[in-house]
Design a protein around this motif. Structure first.
Motif, PDB file in Angstrom:
ATOM      1  N   LYS A   4       0.807  -1.237   0.000  1.00 39.15           N
ATOM      2  CA  LYS A   4       0.000   0.000   0.000  1.00 39.15           C
ATOM      3  C   LYS A   4       0.836   1.282   0.000  1.00 39.15           C
ATOM      4  O   LYS A   4       0.696   2.097   0.922  1.00 39.15           O
ATOM      5  CB  LYS A   4      -0.961   0.021   1.203  1.00 39.15           C
ATOM      6  CG  LYS A   4      -2.025  -1.043   1.193  1.00 39.15           C
ATOM      7  CD  LYS A   4      -3.011  -0.794   2.336  1.00 39.15           C
ATOM      8  CE  LYS A   4      -4.172  -1.749   2.289  1.00 39.15           C
ATOM      9  NZ  LYS A   4      -5.194  -1.473   3.331  1.00 39.15           N
ATOM     10  N   PRO A   5       1.696   1.509  -0.954  1.00 36.91           N
ATOM     11  CA  PRO A   5       1.952   0.736  -2.159  1.00 36.91           C
ATOM     12  C   PRO A   5       3.074  -0.267  -1.928  1.00 36.91           C
ATOM     13  O   PRO A   5       3.761  -0.223  -0.901  1.00 36.91           O
ATOM     14  CB  PRO A   5       2.398   1.822  -3.144  1.00 36.91           C
ATOM     15  CG  PRO A   5       3.144   2.789  -2.282  1.00 36.91           C
ATOM     16  CD  PRO A   5       2.377   2.821  -0.984  1.00 36.91           C
ATOM     17  N   PRO A   6       3.312  -1.176  -2.900  1.00 39.82           N
ATOM     18  CA  PRO A   6       4.421  -2.112  -2.772  1.00 39.82           C
ATOM     19  C   PRO A   6       5.767  -1.379  -2.711  1.00 39.82           C
ATOM     20  O   PRO A   6       6.058  -0.534  -3.551  1.00 39.82           O
ATOM     21  CB  PRO A   6       4.321  -2.959  -4.047  1.00 39.82           C
ATOM     22  CG  PRO A   6       2.896  -2.821  -4.487  1.00 39.82           C
ATOM     23  CD  PRO A   6       2.489  -1.442  -4.104  1.00 39.82           C
ATOM     24  N   VAL A   7       6.565  -1.704  -1.697  1.00 41.54           N
ATOM     25  CA  VAL A   7       7.887  -1.105  -1.519  1.00 41.54           C
ATOM     26  C   VAL A   7       8.900  -2.240  -1.451  1.00 41.54           C
ATOM     27  O   VAL A   7       8.723  -3.205  -0.703  1.00 41.54           O
ATOM     28  CB  VAL A   7       7.964  -0.257  -0.237  1.00 41.54           C
ATOM     29  CG1 VAL A   7       9.362   0.353  -0.080  1.00 41.54           C
ATOM     30  CG2 VAL A   7       6.906   0.849  -0.253  1.00 41.54           C
ATOM     31  N   PHE A   8       9.961  -2.104  -2.245  1.00 42.48           N
ATOM     32  CA  PHE A   8      10.993  -3.126  -2.307  1.00 42.48           C
ATOM     33  C   PHE A   8      12.314  -2.545  -1.818  1.00 42.48           C
ATOM     34  O   PHE A   8      12.622  -1.375  -2.070  1.00 42.48           O
ATOM     35  CB  PHE A   8      11.153  -3.644  -3.734  1.00 42.48           C
ATOM     36  CG  PHE A   8       9.898  -4.255  -4.301  1.00 42.48           C
ATOM     37  CD1 PHE A   8       9.620  -5.600  -4.149  1.00 42.48           C
ATOM     38  CD2 PHE A   8       8.977  -3.463  -4.972  1.00 42.48           C
ATOM     39  CE1 PHE A   8       8.463  -6.159  -4.661  1.00 42.48           C
ATOM     40  CE2 PHE A   8       7.805  -4.003  -5.486  1.00 42.48           C
ATOM     41  CZ  PHE A   8       7.549  -5.359  -5.325  1.00 42.48           C
TER      42      PHE A   8
END
Length: 451
Positions: free
Chosen positions: A407-411
């Motif tokens: 939420k959002p995707p974090v890498f």
């Protein structure tokens, strides 16, 4: 395609609804904020500030309920904005389990008060009559005038100072459930409808809900408070938020409009998905681009909905030209899916709910570390990390990636020399991630960390 909206079909299954009603400028929004304990509704000393129904969850002595702020009610209004507000208030009355009718102690009994009291006599639900602005001992005699309305009990209050508000809530208390209702809205996807003024946001919400949930007018700036509506389609619930139109900063008036825009931005920040409405007739503007930038800055998933497309669908090459303009102006938002539709033609909105489901799934998706690193190693074989001093180091070969948030995707990309990772490589890696994994309609963030 119409979803069922909770205010008319499901609200009693969720929470009992307490609606605050009254003629314009008697202090309804002030009472609303006082009960909530914070400033949720816009308050201004100008009649007609609240237009739509404004919902919020509240509680008193551990018992939860939904509180509704309404626009100023004038039963005699038959045209214009007052008539639209009257319709919204009448819907709120029909939905409510309990009503609080607010009158102005300083103004005394007015013909509008008398008309509303007559209207409420025929309603078979609890009604509590509050006389507002009784904030001193000297003001208390003003309440006596209101007994000529034939009411058994009046509640003198000062919404601004909190005097007497608990007495009203004590009267409402027996109508509130002793146990919290089953089910929670915490996991219900929140969808904010955003855009510049007059692009059809309220019309879209009404089309989705299948009823006149929001005031719709061709006057720019009709919506002031962000309005939440709970909708259900095929057993799946969604919360739609209709927001005020966001104009260029230099054109935002101080006071009410400034509060409206600030609340729109807050509503965007607490949503999962932003549906950014664009105008097919007027084309893309600089302000559309700025609003899209706000969506990206807030880290929200996004769907671009080109509204009023029925007016251009017959034009040869219109869609190709619009798509080219989208690609040029929204080059930073190429991952957002685009829907061409018309809020006035609900059938054209059928793809919206499946698209929201797909985007929410991407926004909340967590990719396991194993498959993620298998993918990353295959990327490194064909496109190694940027070289340091002309050669690939051992630490570059042992780099790895993991997802650290949704939420959002974090890498997080762990490498031996973070300073060597270029912005171009991160863009390349993001594009490859989007090709490999379901990341439709969601921003992606990649953090570079030292291994």
């Amino acid at each position: 395609m119409t979803a069922r909206s909770a205010p008319s079909t499901q609200h009693s299954a969720l929470l009992p609804t307490v609606a605050i009603i009254g003629r314009p400028n008697v202090g309804k929004s002030t009472l609303f904020n006082r009960i909530l304990g914070h400033r949720s509704a816009i308050v201004d000393d100008v009649p007609g500030v609240t237009r739509d129904r404004n919902y919020a969850e509240a509680s008193f002595r551990g018992r939860p309920f939904r509180l509704v702020d309404t626009g100023g009610l004038d039963p005699s209004a038959n045209e214009g904005m007052l008539a639209l507000i009257r319709h919204q208030t009448q819907v709120a009355i029909a939905e409510a389990d309990v009503l609080i009718f607010v009158m102005d102690g300083r103004d005394g009994v007015t013909p509008t008060d008398e008309a509303v009291v007559s209207l409420l006599r025929g309603i078979k639900k609890p009604v509590y009559y509050a006389v507002n602005k009784i904030d001193t001992a000297k003001a208390e005699p003003l309440v006596a005038d209101f007994y000529r309305l034939g009411l058994d009990h009046l509640y003198p209050v000062s919404a601004e100072h909190g005097i007497g508000v608990d007495d009203v809530l004590e009267a409402v208390y027996p109508h509130l459930p002793q146990e919290p209702p089953e089910g929670s809205l915490a996991d219900v996807p929140r969808v904010a409808i955003v855009g510049r003024p007059n692009v059809g946001k309220s019309t879209l919400v009404n089309a989705v809900l299948g009823q006149d949930r929001c005031v719709v007018s061709d006057i720019p700036g009709t919506t002031r408070d962000p309005i939440d509506s709970l909708a259900t389609l095929d057993g799946r619930q969604y919360i739609f938020t209709d927001t005020a139109g966001i104009r260029r900063r230099g054109r935002i008036e101080r006071g009410v409009e400034g509060y409206s825009v600030a609340r729109s931005l807050r509503a965007l920040g607490r949503s999962d998905v932003a549906v950014l409405l664009l105008d097919a007739e007027e084309g893309l503007t600089e302000q559309d681009t700025k609003i899209a930038g706000l969506v990206l800055r807030q880290g929200r998933a996004c769907i671009l909905l080109v509204n009023k497309w029925d007016l251009r669908a017959h034009e040869a090459g219109a869609k190709q030209a619009y798509e080219a303009d989208l690609h040029r102006r929204f080059s930073f938002l190429t991952w957002a899916p685009v829907l061409y539709a018309s809020a006035l033609k609900p059938d054209s909105l059928r793809p919206l709910f499946p698209l929201i489901e797909q985007v929410v799934a991407s926004f909340t998706n967590r990719i396991p570390t194993g498959p993620l690193n298998q993918f990353f190693q295959s990327v490194l074989e064909s496109h190694p990390l940027p070289m340091r001093k002309g050669r690939i180091t051992k630490t570059a070969r042992s780099a790895f990636i993991t997802q650290v948030a949704t939420k959002p995707p974090v890498f997080a990309l762990f490498v031996g020399h973070p300073e060597g990772i270029t912005a171009a490589y991160l863009r390349f890696l993001e594009n490859r991630l989007r090709e490999q994994f379901p990341l439709i309609g969601t921003p992606v963030r990649i953090l570079v960390r030292k291994k």
